[in-house]
Design an enzyme around this catalytic site. Sequence first.
Site, short mmCIF file in Angstrom:
data_model
loop_
_atom_site.label_atom_id
_atom_site.label_comp_id
_atom_site.label_asym_id
_atom_site.label_seq_id
_atom_site.Cartn_x
_atom_site.Cartn_y
_atom_site.Cartn_z
N PHE B 15 4.59 4.07 -8.00
CA PHE B 15 5.15 3.20 -6.98
C PHE B 15 5.77 4.06 -5.88
CE2 PHE B 15 5.05 0.59 -10.78
CZ PHE B 15 4.60 -0.63 -10.31
N CYS B 16 5.95 3.46 -4.69
CA CYS B 16 6.60 4.11 -3.56
C CYS B 16 7.98 4.60 -3.99
CB CYS B 16 6.74 3.10 -2.41
SG CYS B 16 7.79 3.61 -1.05
N PRO B 17 8.43 5.81 -3.68
CA PRO B 17 7.76 6.86 -2.92
C PRO B 17 7.12 7.92 -3.83
CG PRO B 17 10.05 7.43 -3.11
CD PRO B 17 9.82 6.22 -3.99
N GLY B 18 6.68 7.54 -5.03
CA GLY B 18 6.14 8.50 -5.98
C GLY B 18 5.03 9.38 -5.44
#
Lengths: 133, 78
Positions: B15-18
């Site tokens: 998921f963001c910011p992964g």
Amino acid sequence: MNEQAPKMSVILISPELEKLHAGSLVASVAAAAGMTVSVFITMGALKGFRKDNVASKSFEYAEIGQALIDKKLPLFNDLLQDGKEVGDLQVYACALAMDVMDWKRVDMLDIIDDVIGITAFLNMSQGSQVIVM
Amino acid sequence: MAVQADKMVDARGSFCPGPLMELIKTVKTAPVGSVIEVLSNDQGSAKDIPQWVNKVGHELVYSEDMGDHWKIAVRKVK
């Protein structure tokens, strides 16, 4: 792209997982973008940074916080650790809240760099963008 | 596409910011001039990664919508 201030301060006050997560997201990505970031944790937010609460995922949350946990996302402490790895990000615990709860450094996550008072934080955050959660 | 990536980061499922964070960690350890490709399927990375590249002064090599994911490559400039 417009020039941004080179410094950012994120003040975490709320114990809600969603707010801890949102503030830590901004802090970590700001550090990744080259900003000098100071995170100040005070009041209810500080209990989320106790080792025992993180280990047992004892947080206050609603629907989205539940989804963050159920889907095993990296939580706010992981985001801040990422920010430290990719940029200049410091995490500070509020001395007042630590003292009034009689919590010690050893009770808290290792990502906390220091316990400081508001005077020290005001000096660090001078001239920075400030985000309060 | 003419450019060959030196390293690939498969961040699909993050998921963001992964994906951005995984890309940045890889860019930090890569030699200047190398091209790093990142795969992502979250809703933020395709817009966020080019913005980060622009802000920190690297070069966006390509950004392609592959249907179920994005394929984005960055050249480390400095």
